[in-house]
Design a protein around this motif. Structure first.
Motif, PDB file in Angstrom:
ATOM      1  N   VAL A  15       0.851  -1.186   0.000  1.00  0.00           N
ATOM      2  CA  VAL A  15       0.000   0.000   0.000  1.00  0.00           C
ATOM      3  C   VAL A  15       0.889   1.239   0.000  1.00  0.00           C
ATOM      4  O   VAL A  15       1.849   1.313   0.770  1.00  0.00           O
ATOM      5  CB  VAL A  15      -0.916   0.025   1.244  1.00  0.00           C
ATOM      6  N   PHE A  16       0.603   2.183  -0.885  1.00  0.00           N
ATOM      7  CA  PHE A  16       1.352   3.438  -0.901  1.00  0.00           C
ATOM      8  C   PHE A  16       0.432   4.574  -0.461  1.00  0.00           C
ATOM      9  O   PHE A  16      -0.762   4.604  -0.788  1.00  0.00           O
ATOM     10  CB  PHE A  16       1.990   3.719  -2.267  1.00  0.00           C
ATOM     11  N   LEU A  17       0.998   5.490   0.335  1.00  0.00           N
ATOM     12  CA  LEU A  17       0.235   6.523   1.027  1.00  0.00           C
ATOM     13  C   LEU A  17       0.891   7.878   0.800  1.00  0.00           C
ATOM     14  O   LEU A  17       2.059   8.069   1.138  1.00  0.00           O
ATOM     15  CB  LEU A  17       0.190   6.225   2.527  1.00  0.00           C
ATOM     16  N   GLY A  43      -3.920   3.072  11.767  1.00  0.00           N
ATOM     17  CA  GLY A  43      -2.581   2.613  12.123  1.00  0.00           C
ATOM     18  C   GLY A  43      -1.485   3.296  11.332  1.00  0.00           C
ATOM     19  O   GLY A  43      -0.307   3.202  11.694  1.00  0.00           O
ATOM     20  N   GLN A  44      -1.853   3.983  10.246  1.00  0.00           N
ATOM     21  CA  GLN A  44      -0.880   4.664   9.402  1.00  0.00           C
ATOM     22  C   GLN A  44      -1.000   6.184   9.491  1.00  0.00           C
ATOM     23  O   GLN A  44      -0.335   6.906   8.755  1.00  0.00           O
ATOM     24  CB  GLN A  44      -1.066   4.233   7.936  1.00  0.00           C
ATOM     25  N   LEU A  45      -1.860   6.659  10.397  1.00  0.00           N
ATOM     26  CA  LEU A  45      -2.092   8.095  10.517  1.00  0.00           C
ATOM     27  C   LEU A  45      -1.605   8.620  11.861  1.00  0.00           C
ATOM     28  O   LEU A  45      -1.620   7.903  12.864  1.00  0.00           O
ATOM     29  CB  LEU A  45      -3.586   8.406  10.369  1.00  0.00           C
ATOM     30  N   GLN A  51       4.216   6.751   7.054  1.00  0.00           N
ATOM     31  CA  GLN A  51       5.186   6.260   6.078  1.00  0.00           C
ATOM     32  C   GLN A  51       4.561   6.270   4.688  1.00  0.00           C
ATOM     33  O   GLN A  51       3.347   6.409   4.539  1.00  0.00           O
ATOM     34  CB  GLN A  51       5.650   4.844   6.445  1.00  0.00           C
ATOM     35  N   THR A  52       5.400   6.136   3.687  1.00  0.00           N
ATOM     36  CA  THR A  52       4.942   6.189   2.299  1.00  0.00           C
ATOM     37  C   THR A  52       4.536   4.818   1.770  1.00  0.00           C
ATOM     38  O   THR A  52       3.595   4.706   0.980  1.00  0.00           O
ATOM     39  CB  THR A  52       6.050   6.778   1.395  1.00  0.00           C
ATOM     40  N   LEU A  53       5.237   3.774   2.191  1.00  0.00           N
ATOM     41  CA  LEU A  53       4.936   2.403   1.762  1.00  0.00           C
ATOM     42  C   LEU A  53       4.749   1.518   2.983  1.00  0.00           C
ATOM     43  O   LEU A  53       5.468   1.650   3.969  1.00  0.00           O
ATOM     44  CB  LEU A  53       6.081   1.839   0.911  1.00  0.00           C
ATOM     45  N   THR A  54       3.774   0.588   2.904  1.00  0.00           N
ATOM     46  CA  THR A  54       3.570  -0.351   4.001  1.00  0.00           C
ATOM     47  C   THR A  54       3.205  -1.723   3.452  1.00  0.00           C
ATOM     48  O   THR A  54       2.602  -1.838   2.370  1.00  0.00           O
ATOM     49  CB  THR A  54       2.471   0.135   4.964  1.00  0.00           C
TER      50      THR A  54
END
Length: 283
Positions: free
Chosen positions: A63-65, A156-158, A115-118
């Motif tokens: 996943v890219f963010l 979890g990514q914010l 992060q940018t990638l997970t």
């Protein structure tokens, strides 16, 4: 679009979320930014892109963010290209929805990706399910449930980061120039005019601006106009009128920049977002 590249774009009427599935071989798009939060999953191949001063390689299942305003490009380093699906989340919508989970945002803060990638497989699944339900126009309750699952995994990514009216790490002149560009994005602005408004010479201003924001002033202005063009086209406005309103020399001029940044023409984007029939050739 060159070679075997293709793009399938839609927009959810209730939330305004854009959903995009695309395949690119070779060069995909030039450096650009969006005013949305981007959440995407690579389906096939390797998606190579530069963001946050680093080169990333997104492989199937990752996943890219990306946050609003983050400059990124896209290339396929291998011959078979890459395929991905993406959600464009409106910042106001995301902050409103996510505060129901976080309860209350800290004072003077804004949402940020950690992060940018997970490699989070549950987030990848939730992203794909949300994409599928919105892109295919499922029942409203199905779409809302899928978005709730996405938001639950996305927390979890914010994180909340401190919001600065003027980031003290960046030169004052660069901030002043950016404010001026936003205030005069419709006008034919010259570097001398911009430098005079900021009280520095144009050479120092260009260096400071690129150091602060990753693009020189002229490229930033183009991206600013393109972001505004997306909004107007999604509302059904005609590409020729959009080009005139935003200071492009003509519809073809807008079209060349739009394709380089987003991979499809303004008229095609307008048709897929607004469902307004075409009354003129694509450009």
């Amino acid at each position: 679009m060159a070679g075997h590249n293709w793009i399938d774009l839609a927009q959810d009427a209730d939330t305004g979320i854009e959903t995009l599935r695309a395949h690119f071989e070779g060069h995909a798009y030039d450096p650009h930014w969006h005013d949305s939060f981007l959440v995407g999953v690579t389906e096939q191949g390797v998606q190579q892109f530069n963001c946050r001063r680093s080169r990333h390689h997104s492989t199937p299942g990752q996943v890219f963010l990306l946050e609003p305003g983050e400059i990124h490009d896209g290339d396929a380093p291998h011959e078979d290209g890459f395929t991905y699906r993406m959600l464009y989340l409106d910042p106001a919508w995301l902050q409103r929805e996510i505060t129901a989970v976080f309860e209350q945002a800290p004072t003077n803060s804004q949402l940020s990706f950690t992060q940018t990638l997970t490699d989070d497989p549950q987030l990848a699944q939730a992203t794909s399910q949300a994409f599928q339900s919105l892109h295919t126009g499922e029942l409203r309750i199905v779409r809302q449930s899928a978005l709730d699952q996405l938001l639950e995994r996305l927390t979890g990514q914010l994180q909340w980061r401190k919001r600065y009216h003027e980031d003290p790490r960046l030169p004052w002149a660069a901030h002043k120039a950016r404010e001026y560009l936003h205030a005069h994005l419709h006008q034919d602005i010259g570097l001398d005019e911009l430098a005079f408004a900021c009280g520095v010479d144009r050479f120092r201003l260009t260096r400071a601006f690129k150091s602060a924001f990753g693009l020189p002033p002229h490229a930033y202005l183009v991206q600013l106009r393109l972001a505004r063009a997306r909004h107007l086209l999604a509302k059904g406005e005609v590409p020729a009128d959009v080009a005139t309103a935003l200071g492009f020399s003509d519809q073809s001029h807008l079209g060349r920049w739009f394709v380089r940044a987003y991979g499809l023409t303004p008229a095609a984007y307008r048709k897929r977002c607004s469902n307004v029939p075409d009354s003129q050739p694509l450009a």
